[in-house]
Design a protein around this motif. Structure first.
Motif, mmCIF file in Angstrom:
data_model
loop_
_atom_site.group_PDB
_atom_site.id
_atom_site.type_symbol
_atom_site.label_atom_id
_atom_site.label_comp_id
_atom_site.label_asym_id
_atom_site.label_seq_id
_atom_site.Cartn_x
_atom_site.Cartn_y
_atom_site.Cartn_z
ATOM 1 N N ASP A 177 2.616 4.754 10.743
ATOM 2 C CA ASP A 177 3.438 5.267 9.621
ATOM 3 C C ASP A 177 3.214 4.694 8.472
ATOM 4 N N ALA A 178 1.951 4.221 8.235
ATOM 5 C CA ALA A 178 1.679 3.256 7.135
ATOM 6 C C ALA A 178 1.392 4.307 5.955
ATOM 7 N N PRO A 179 1.506 3.854 4.877
ATOM 8 C CA PRO A 179 1.967 2.458 4.432
ATOM 9 C C PRO A 179 3.501 2.476 4.499
ATOM 10 N N VAL A 180 3.819 1.222 4.820
ATOM 11 C CA VAL A 180 5.168 0.941 5.467
ATOM 12 C C VAL A 180 5.914 -0.008 4.487
ATOM 13 N N LEU A 181 7.022 0.075 4.042
ATOM 14 C CA LEU A 181 7.869 -1.020 3.487
ATOM 15 C C LEU A 181 9.099 -1.171 4.292
ATOM 16 N N LEU A 182 9.306 -2.501 3.920
ATOM 17 C CA LEU A 182 10.804 -2.899 4.684
ATOM 18 C C LEU A 182 11.853 -3.221 3.420
ATOM 19 N N HIS A 183 12.870 -2.546 3.439
ATOM 20 C CA HIS A 183 14.064 -2.814 2.647
ATOM 21 C C HIS A 183 14.941 -3.669 3.155
ATOM 22 N N ASP A 188 4.756 -9.531 -9.282
ATOM 23 C CA ASP A 188 3.812 -9.870 -8.095
ATOM 24 C C ASP A 188 4.667 -10.103 -7.004
ATOM 25 N N PHE A 189 3.930 -10.405 -5.980
ATOM 26 C CA PHE A 189 4.555 -10.778 -4.587
ATOM 27 C C PHE A 189 5.363 -12.247 -4.882
ATOM 28 N N ASN A 190 6.542 -12.227 -4.413
ATOM 29 C CA ASN A 190 7.247 -13.673 -4.476
ATOM 30 C C ASN A 190 7.890 -13.623 -5.624
ATOM 31 N N GLU A 191 7.979 -12.687 -6.480
ATOM 32 C CA GLU A 191 8.669 -12.624 -7.714
ATOM 33 C C GLU A 191 9.900 -11.576 -7.633
ATOM 34 N N THR A 192 10.881 -12.040 -8.609
ATOM 35 C CA THR A 192 12.016 -11.129 -8.599
ATOM 36 C C THR A 192 12.079 -10.496 -10.038
ATOM 37 N N THR A 193 12.491 -9.360 -10.429
ATOM 38 C CA THR A 193 12.525 -8.832 -11.579
ATOM 39 C C THR A 193 13.609 -9.514 -12.373
ATOM 40 N N PRO A 194 13.323 -9.564 -13.647
ATOM 41 C CA PRO A 194 14.317 -10.309 -14.585
ATOM 42 C C PRO A 194 15.754 -9.767 -14.444
ATOM 43 N N ASP A 195 16.102 -8.857 -14.038
ATOM 44 C CA ASP A 195 17.424 -8.157 -13.961
ATOM 45 C C ASP A 195 17.953 -8.821 -12.383
ATOM 46 N N GLY A 196 17.143 -9.247 -11.738
ATOM 47 C CA GLY A 196 17.621 -9.688 -10.298
ATOM 48 C C GLY A 196 17.934 -8.526 -9.441
ATOM 49 N N ASN A 232 -1.085 -5.843 6.151
ATOM 50 C CA ASN A 232 -2.275 -6.086 7.332
ATOM 51 C C ASN A 232 -3.129 -4.830 7.567
ATOM 52 N N LEU A 233 -4.259 -5.275 8.132
ATOM 53 C CA LEU A 233 -5.387 -4.290 8.170
ATOM 54 C C LEU A 233 -5.136 -2.748 8.377
ATOM 55 N N PRO A 234 -4.407 -2.332 9.428
ATOM 56 C CA PRO A 234 -4.253 -1.053 9.676
ATOM 57 C C PRO A 234 -3.331 -0.219 8.431
ATOM 58 N N CYS A 235 -2.317 -1.117 7.841
ATOM 59 C CA CYS A 235 -1.551 -0.599 6.736
ATOM 60 C C CYS A 235 -2.508 -0.448 5.588
ATOM 61 N N ALA A 236 -3.372 -1.595 5.260
ATOM 62 C CA ALA A 236 -3.989 -1.770 4.089
ATOM 63 C C ALA A 236 -4.992 -0.516 4.129
ATOM 64 N N LEU A 237 -5.683 -0.311 5.140
ATOM 65 C CA LEU A 237 -6.820 0.957 5.411
ATOM 66 C C LEU A 237 -6.104 2.157 5.164
ATOM 67 N N GLY A 258 -3.135 2.819 2.805
ATOM 68 C CA GLY A 258 -2.447 2.915 1.730
ATOM 69 C C GLY A 258 -1.574 1.942 1.471
ATOM 70 N N GLY A 259 -1.581 0.644 2.165
ATOM 71 C CA GLY A 259 -0.686 -0.387 2.071
ATOM 72 C C GLY A 259 -0.941 -1.031 0.910
ATOM 73 N N VAL A 260 -2.243 -1.238 0.592
ATOM 74 C CA VAL A 260 -2.677 -2.128 -0.772
ATOM 75 C C VAL A 260 -2.221 -1.279 -1.710
ATOM 76 N N HIS A 261 -2.509 -0.063 -1.731
ATOM 77 C CA HIS A 261 -2.225 0.656 -3.042
ATOM 78 C C HIS A 261 -0.773 0.859 -3.104
ATOM 79 N N ALA A 262 -0.251 0.898 -2.144
ATOM 80 C CA ALA A 262 1.296 0.876 -2.173
ATOM 81 C C ALA A 262 2.069 -0.588 -2.805
ATOM 82 N N ALA A 263 1.339 -1.515 -2.524
ATOM 83 C CA ALA A 263 1.698 -2.758 -3.033
ATOM 84 C C ALA A 263 1.302 -2.886 -4.367
ATOM 85 N N GLU A 264 0.120 -2.457 -4.833
ATOM 86 C CA GLU A 264 -0.449 -2.551 -6.254
ATOM 87 C C GLU A 264 0.702 -1.640 -7.139
#
Length: 159
Positions: free
Chosen positions: A129-135, A106-114, A84-89, A91-97
């Motif tokens: 706290d951006a960029p943030v990830l949720l595990h 890509d988004f909505n994909e799983t690594t071949p090893d699962g 979302n915009l605050p995170c994107a500004l 570093g969120g987009v950079h973290a995603a890339e």
């Protein structure tokens, strides 16, 4: 369909609401079912609806509305990136890339090893706290530089 332990957890959630308002526990009940199953198959959603005493469509409406529910298999480690915009500004987009490149998915994909699934998420309420990830919907990771992402992935690889 669900273990006795999960049913007991759902019963505890139901008990938090007045008589006749069992449906108020739906969000929690779906979370508990997903935690047990690793995702929410059709049968689990419909079982929860029946257990709570609501029409299956009511449970489907909730399960398909909220991004925290997985309606397909996900990897052992689901990483959701706020873009979302605050995170994107911040570093969120950079973290995603970086994660896409590092994991080769890509988004909505799983690594071949699962092991890993990558998701794009809505605001997580931690813009400062951006960029943030949720595990796995439960563990918030803040200020995620490429170095911190590498550390996180190395730790998760060991699990």
């Amino acid at each position: 369909m669900l273990s006795q332990e999960s049913l007991q957890q759902i019963d505890r959630e139901i008990a938090k609401y007045p008589p006749g308002k069992k449906q108020s526990a739906l969000i929690s009940a779906l979370r508990i079912a997903q935690q047990e199953k690793g995702w929410l198959p059709k049968e689990a959603i419909e079982f929860v609806a029946g257990y709570i005493g609501i029409p299956p469509i009511a449970a489907w409406e909730v399960a398909t509305f909220y991004g925290m529910y997985d309606l397909a298999h996900v990897g052992r480690h689901k990483i959701t990136v706020c873009t979302n915009l605050p995170c994107a500004l911040s570093g969120g987009v950079h973290a995603a890339e970086y994660l896409k490149k590092k994991l080769g998915i890509d988004f909505n994909e799983t690594t071949p090893d699962g092991k890993f699934t990558l998701k794009e998420g809505e605001c997580m309420g931690a813009c400062g706290d951006a960029p943030v990830l949720l595990h796995n919907n439960h563990h918030m990771c803040s200020f995620m530089t490429t170095e911190k992402i590498d550390e996180m992935l190395a730790d998760l690889e060991k699990q």
